[in-house]
Design a protein around this motif. Structure first.
Motif, PDB file in Angstrom:
ATOM      1  N   THR A   1      -9.505   5.810   4.990  1.00 13.57           N
ATOM      2  CA  THR A   1      -9.200   4.885   3.815  1.00 13.57           C
ATOM      3  C   THR A   1      -7.669   4.344   3.464  1.00 13.57           C
ATOM      4  O   THR A   1      -7.669   2.792   2.739  1.00 13.57           O
ATOM      5  CB  THR A   1     -10.416   4.106   2.813  1.00 13.57           C
ATOM      6  OG1 THR A   1      -9.821   5.128   2.057  1.00 13.57           O
ATOM      7  CG2 THR A   1     -10.947   4.247   3.018  1.00 13.57           C
TER       8      THR A   1
ATOM      9  N   ARG B   1       1.035  -0.924  -0.226  1.00 14.19           N
ATOM     10  CA  ARG B   1       0.293   0.110   0.567  1.00 14.19           C
ATOM     11  C   ARG B   1       0.891   1.000   0.067  1.00 14.19           C
ATOM     12  O   ARG B   1       0.731   2.367   0.673  1.00 14.19           O
ATOM     13  CB  ARG B   1      -1.545  -0.021   1.007  1.00 14.19           C
ATOM     14  CG  ARG B   1      -1.559  -1.322   1.542  1.00 14.19           C
ATOM     15  CD  ARG B   1      -2.440  -1.540   1.020  1.00 14.19           C
ATOM     16  NE  ARG B   1      -3.325  -2.875   1.245  1.00 14.19           N
ATOM     17  CZ  ARG B   1      -3.078  -3.694   1.078  1.00 14.19           C
ATOM     18  NH1 ARG B   1      -2.327  -4.446   0.659  1.00 14.19           N
ATOM     19  NH2 ARG B   1      -3.640  -5.275   2.282  1.00 14.19           N
TER      20      ARG B   1
ATOM     21  N   GLY C   1      -4.387   3.679  -1.057  1.00 14.00           N
ATOM     22  CA  GLY C   1      -5.314   2.262  -0.797  1.00 14.00           C
ATOM     23  C   GLY C   1      -5.997   1.892  -1.877  1.00 14.00           C
ATOM     24  O   GLY C   1      -5.510   2.845  -3.343  1.00 14.00           O
TER      25      GLY C   1
END
Length: 221
Positions: A181, A85, A102
């Motif tokens: 997120t 990520r 994300g």
């Protein structure tokens, strides 16, 4: 909130990446460094509001910072590591600017391979892809004709459009209305960054920039 579609490409060329001494103007390794609040504060001079980020809702490891990073990719390349990520903007001297991202909520949604940024847009218009509408008609159907740029637009303040072999991949690197997120697998395939980070990356890379997206080999704990 709506999730968005987009993103990047690449081939598995990363050899290593780690945090070392930071340079002025970038995030420090210390999660308590006061520069975090400044870098992720409200952005002025935009046609729409870009509010300060609530950093208490984001894992500090996903804050922007300069790191040691070994790769075979040339300086100026963006490498997206789906598994970890992170997106890396390759710099000289074995360094990179690293951004938390994300990614797609399922590996099948993520683009993998090499692409080129063929277009850049500020406060872009968002149009869900036909596959998104087919998959979730109640969520995306009302936006089939698109949504103008603004504070509620899923792409945020900036978008980088990825093309491969001259064709639009329908994946983008873009901002987000859901900064909490970052570091998770939640999008419909595109790569999302904190709004302050996509603004920073946008100004650093020109049209024609190479983007490499590495495959996700498993979830990150």
């Amino acid at each position: 909130m709506l999730t968005r579609r987009m993103f990047v490409c690449g081939t598995p060329f990363i050899l290593a990446g780690c945090v070392t001494q930071d340079r002025p103007g970038l995030m420090a390794g210390d999660e308590h460094d006061p520069r975090h609040a400044a870098i992720y504060g409200a952005v002025s001079g935009e046609p729409f509001a870009v509010p300060a980020v609530d950093l208490s809702r984001i894992d500090p490891k996903y804050y922007r910072r300069e790191v040691a990073y070994l790769t075979r990719e040339p300086v100026g390349t963006i490498v997206v590591d789906l598994a970890q990520r992170f997106a890396y903007l390759v710099q000289e001297g074995g360094r990179a600017i690293r951004y938390g991202v994300g990614v797609g909520r399922d590996e099948a949604f993520n683009f993998r391979g090499a692409a080129t940024i063929a277009r850049k847009a500020e406060w872009p218009r968002w149009v869900p892809t036909p596959s998104m509408i087919k998959r979730e008609p109640k969520r995306y159907g009302p936006y089939a004709s698109g949504m103008d740029g603004g504070i509620d637009n899923p792409l945020g303040p900036r978008a980088l459009y990825l093309y491969a072999n001259g064709q639009d991949t329908y994946y983008r690197l873009h901002g987000t209305v859901e900064p909490w997120t970052i570091g998770t697998m939640v999008s419909s395939g595109c790569v999302r960054l904190i709004n302050q980070d996509i603004i920073d990356l946008y100004r650093r890379v020109p049209v024609g920039t190479r983007v490499v997206v590495l495959p996700a080999h498993g979830d990150v704990a």
